[in-house]
Write a protein that holds these residues in place. Structure first.
Motif, PDB file in Angstrom:
ATOM      1  N   ILE A  15      18.384 -18.503   7.756  1.00 50.41           N
ATOM      2  CA  ILE A  15      17.218 -17.717   7.355  1.00 50.41           C
ATOM      3  C   ILE A  15      17.113 -17.784   5.604  1.00 50.41           C
ATOM      4  O   ILE A  15      18.088 -18.205   5.119  1.00 50.41           O
ATOM      5  N   GLY A  16      16.171 -17.488   5.115  1.00 50.36           N
ATOM      6  CA  GLY A  16      16.158 -17.532   3.759  1.00 50.36           C
ATOM      7  C   GLY A  16      15.772 -16.248   3.315  1.00 50.36           C
ATOM      8  O   GLY A  16      14.872 -15.391   3.715  1.00 50.36           O
ATOM      9  N   ILE A  17      16.308 -15.587   2.031  1.00 46.78           N
ATOM     10  CA  ILE A  17      15.884 -14.483   1.526  1.00 46.78           C
ATOM     11  C   ILE A  17      15.562 -14.394  -0.095  1.00 46.78           C
ATOM     12  O   ILE A  17      16.114 -15.183  -0.754  1.00 46.78           O
ATOM     13  N   ILE A  18      14.208 -14.471  -0.463  1.00 41.28           N
ATOM     14  CA  ILE A  18      13.843 -14.292  -1.766  1.00 41.28           C
ATOM     15  C   ILE A  18      14.085 -13.217  -2.315  1.00 41.28           C
ATOM     16  O   ILE A  18      13.444 -11.906  -1.852  1.00 41.28           O
ATOM     17  N   HIS A  19      14.851 -13.155  -3.357  1.00 36.27           N
ATOM     18  CA  HIS A  19      15.097 -11.849  -4.490  1.00 36.27           C
ATOM     19  C   HIS A  19      14.628 -12.079  -5.620  1.00 36.27           C
ATOM     20  O   HIS A  19      14.641 -11.090  -6.387  1.00 36.27           O
ATOM     21  N   GLY A  20      14.130 -13.299  -6.270  1.00 39.01           N
ATOM     22  CA  GLY A  20      13.953 -13.498  -7.237  1.00 39.01           C
ATOM     23  C   GLY A  20      14.936 -13.961  -8.319  1.00 39.01           C
ATOM     24  O   GLY A  20      15.939 -13.706  -7.916  1.00 39.01           O
ATOM     25  N   ARG A  21      14.628 -14.301  -9.548  1.00 35.26           N
ATOM     26  CA  ARG A  21      15.955 -14.739 -10.416  1.00 35.26           C
ATOM     27  C   ARG A  21      15.788 -14.104 -11.824  1.00 35.26           C
ATOM     28  O   ARG A  21      16.188 -14.460 -12.699  1.00 35.26           O
ATOM     29  N   SER A  22      14.523 -13.046 -12.125  1.00 35.22           N
ATOM     30  CA  SER A  22      14.402 -12.579 -13.467  1.00 35.22           C
ATOM     31  C   SER A  22      15.961 -11.839 -13.716  1.00 35.22           C
ATOM     32  O   SER A  22      16.315 -11.922 -14.789  1.00 35.22           O
ATOM     33  N   SER A  23      16.298 -10.760 -12.910  1.00 42.97           N
ATOM     34  CA  SER A  23      17.269 -10.006 -13.191  1.00 42.97           C
ATOM     35  C   SER A  23      18.194 -10.156 -11.656  1.00 42.97           C
ATOM     36  O   SER A  23      17.886 -10.279 -10.825  1.00 42.97           O
ATOM     37  N   ASN A  24      19.776 -10.033 -12.056  1.00 39.57           N
ATOM     38  CA  ASN A  24      20.644 -10.022 -10.999  1.00 39.57           C
ATOM     39  C   ASN A  24      20.732  -8.859  -9.927  1.00 39.57           C
ATOM     40  O   ASN A  24      21.738  -8.969  -9.185  1.00 39.57           O
ATOM     41  N   ILE A  25      19.900  -7.784 -10.310  1.00 44.55           N
ATOM     42  CA  ILE A  25      20.232  -6.699  -9.809  1.00 44.55           C
ATOM     43  C   ILE A  25      19.998  -6.502  -8.216  1.00 44.55           C
ATOM     44  O   ILE A  25      20.661  -6.422  -7.373  1.00 44.55           O
ATOM     45  N   LEU A  26      18.979  -7.139  -7.783  1.00 47.89           N
ATOM     46  CA  LEU A  26      18.546  -7.202  -6.522  1.00 47.89           C
ATOM     47  C   LEU A  26      19.437  -8.335  -5.764  1.00 47.89           C
ATOM     48  O   LEU A  26      19.873  -8.156  -4.356  1.00 47.89           O
ATOM     49  N   LYS A  27      19.661  -9.344  -6.290  1.00 50.15           N
ATOM     50  CA  LYS A  27      20.422 -10.485  -5.891  1.00 50.15           C
ATOM     51  C   LYS A  27      21.664 -10.030  -5.589  1.00 50.15           C
ATOM     52  O   LYS A  27      22.248 -10.440  -4.476  1.00 50.15           O
ATOM     53  N   ASP A  28      22.314  -9.341  -6.364  1.00 52.61           N
ATOM     54  CA  ASP A  28      23.862  -8.594  -6.164  1.00 52.61           C
ATOM     55  C   ASP A  28      23.819  -7.840  -4.930  1.00 52.61           C
ATOM     56  O   ASP A  28      24.644  -7.878  -4.311  1.00 52.61           O
ATOM     57  N   PHE A  29      22.629  -6.888  -5.167  1.00 52.82           N
ATOM     58  CA  PHE A  29      22.768  -6.041  -4.156  1.00 52.82           C
ATOM     59  C   PHE A  29      22.501  -6.636  -2.602  1.00 52.82           C
ATOM     60  O   PHE A  29      23.206  -6.091  -1.712  1.00 52.82           O
ATOM     61  N   ILE A  30      21.734  -7.596  -2.434  1.00 51.61           N
ATOM     62  CA  ILE A  30      21.607  -8.492  -1.371  1.00 51.61           C
ATOM     63  C   ILE A  30      22.680  -9.205  -0.887  1.00 51.61           C
ATOM     64  O   ILE A  30      23.041  -9.109   0.299  1.00 51.61           O
ATOM     65  N   HIS A  31      23.492  -9.918  -1.861  1.00 55.72           N
ATOM     66  CA  HIS A  31      24.882 -10.534  -1.634  1.00 55.72           C
ATOM     67  C   HIS A  31      25.771  -9.442  -1.005  1.00 55.72           C
ATOM     68  O   HIS A  31      26.566  -9.666  -0.132  1.00 55.72           O
ATOM     69  N   ASP A  32      25.908  -8.456  -1.635  1.00 53.59           N
ATOM     70  CA  ASP A  32      26.790  -7.183  -1.279  1.00 53.59           C
ATOM     71  C   ASP A  32      26.780  -6.878   0.256  1.00 53.59           C
ATOM     72  O   ASP A  32      27.580  -6.863   0.962  1.00 53.59           O
ATOM     73  N   LEU A  33      25.051  -6.598   0.306  1.00 53.07           N
ATOM     74  CA  LEU A  33      25.009  -6.548   1.872  1.00 53.07           C
ATOM     75  C   LEU A  33      25.329  -7.427   2.835  1.00 53.07           C
ATOM     76  O   LEU A  33      25.838  -7.166   4.012  1.00 53.07           O
ATOM     77  N   LEU A  34      24.997  -8.809   2.441  1.00 51.59           N
ATOM     78  CA  LEU A  34      25.608  -9.983   3.274  1.00 51.59           C
ATOM     79  C   LEU A  34      26.798 -10.226   3.482  1.00 51.59           C
ATOM     80  O   LEU A  34      27.306 -10.416   4.643  1.00 51.59           O
ATOM     81  N   LYS A  35      27.481  -9.994   2.380  1.00 49.00           N
ATOM     82  CA  LYS A  35      29.116  -9.901   2.558  1.00 49.00           C
ATOM     83  C   LYS A  35      29.554  -8.960   3.538  1.00 49.00           C
ATOM     84  O   LYS A  35      30.681  -9.376   4.400  1.00 49.00           O
ATOM     85  N   LYS A  36      29.098  -7.676   3.706  1.00 52.09           N
ATOM     86  CA  LYS A  36      29.649  -6.722   4.559  1.00 52.09           C
ATOM     87  C   LYS A  36      28.911  -6.673   6.144  1.00 52.09           C
ATOM     88  O   LYS A  36      29.433  -6.188   7.049  1.00 52.09           O
ATOM     89  N   ASN A  37      27.830  -7.648   6.202  1.00 44.21           N
ATOM     90  CA  ASN A  37      27.232  -7.782   7.617  1.00 44.21           C
ATOM     91  C   ASN A  37      27.962  -8.836   8.608  1.00 44.21           C
ATOM     92  O   ASN A  37      28.237  -9.690   8.217  1.00 44.21           O
ATOM     93  N   LYS A  38      28.279  -8.140   9.567  1.00 45.58           N
ATOM     94  CA  LYS A  38      29.138  -8.846  10.700  1.00 45.58           C
ATOM     95  C   LYS A  38      28.460 -10.053  11.212  1.00 45.58           C
ATOM     96  O   LYS A  38      28.858 -10.880  11.821  1.00 45.58           O
ATOM     97  N   ASN A  39      27.010 -10.129  11.058  1.00 47.51           N
ATOM     98  CA  ASN A  39      26.358 -11.145  11.719  1.00 47.51           C
ATOM     99  C   ASN A  39      26.072 -12.417  10.836  1.00 47.51           C
ATOM    100  O   ASN A  39      25.482 -13.223  11.211  1.00 47.51           O
ATOM    101  N   VAL A  40      26.766 -12.166   9.865  1.00 45.16           N
ATOM    102  CA  VAL A  40      26.346 -13.302   8.657  1.00 45.16           C
ATOM    103  C   VAL A  40      27.610 -14.119   8.506  1.00 45.16           C
ATOM    104  O   VAL A  40      28.657 -13.668   8.302  1.00 45.16           O
ATOM    105  N   ASP A  41      27.567 -15.438   8.807  1.00 49.17           N
ATOM    106  CA  ASP A  41      28.560 -16.352   8.604  1.00 49.17           C
ATOM    107  C   ASP A  41      28.783 -16.744   7.341  1.00 49.17           C
ATOM    108  O   ASP A  41      29.835 -16.730   6.751  1.00 49.17           O
ATOM    109  N   SER A  42      27.854 -17.016   6.631  1.00 48.39           N
ATOM    110  CA  SER A  42      28.088 -17.519   5.316  1.00 48.39           C
ATOM    111  C   SER A  42      26.538 -17.463   4.331  1.00 48.39           C
ATOM    112  O   SER A  42      25.598 -17.167   5.199  1.00 48.39           O
TER     113      SER A  42
END
Length: 83
Positions: free
Chosen positions: A38-65
């Protein structure tokens, strides 16, 4: 690897709370549908949303990589665990 038929979630401009809820639901639905990438569009202007999404992905048991797309840094490509 994203293809033309891969589901993409656009969270660009969402608040962190809203994005977190939508992302968790999106991941759960795609695991049920047995979709591997799947793809997640978070934008690239600031890393606030991207970092938050990556933190959630890191903790999610359904995410392989996951990784930021090399051609578009405003999108993260996620590989889900499909059993």
């Amino acid at each position: 690897m994203l293809s033309n038929s891969s589901p993409i979630l656009n969270l660009h401009g969402e608040t962190r709370d809203t994005a977190g809820y939508i992302l968790e639901t999106f991941i759960r639905d795609n695991v049920k549908l047995r979709i591997e990438y799947i793809g997640i569009i978070h934008g690239r202007s600031s890393n606030i949303l991207k970092d938050f999404i990556h933190d959630l992905l890191k903790k999610n048991k359904n995410v392989d990589s996951y990784k930021v797309d090399i051609f578009n840094p405003g999108i993260t490509v996620v590989k889900l665990k499909i059993t």
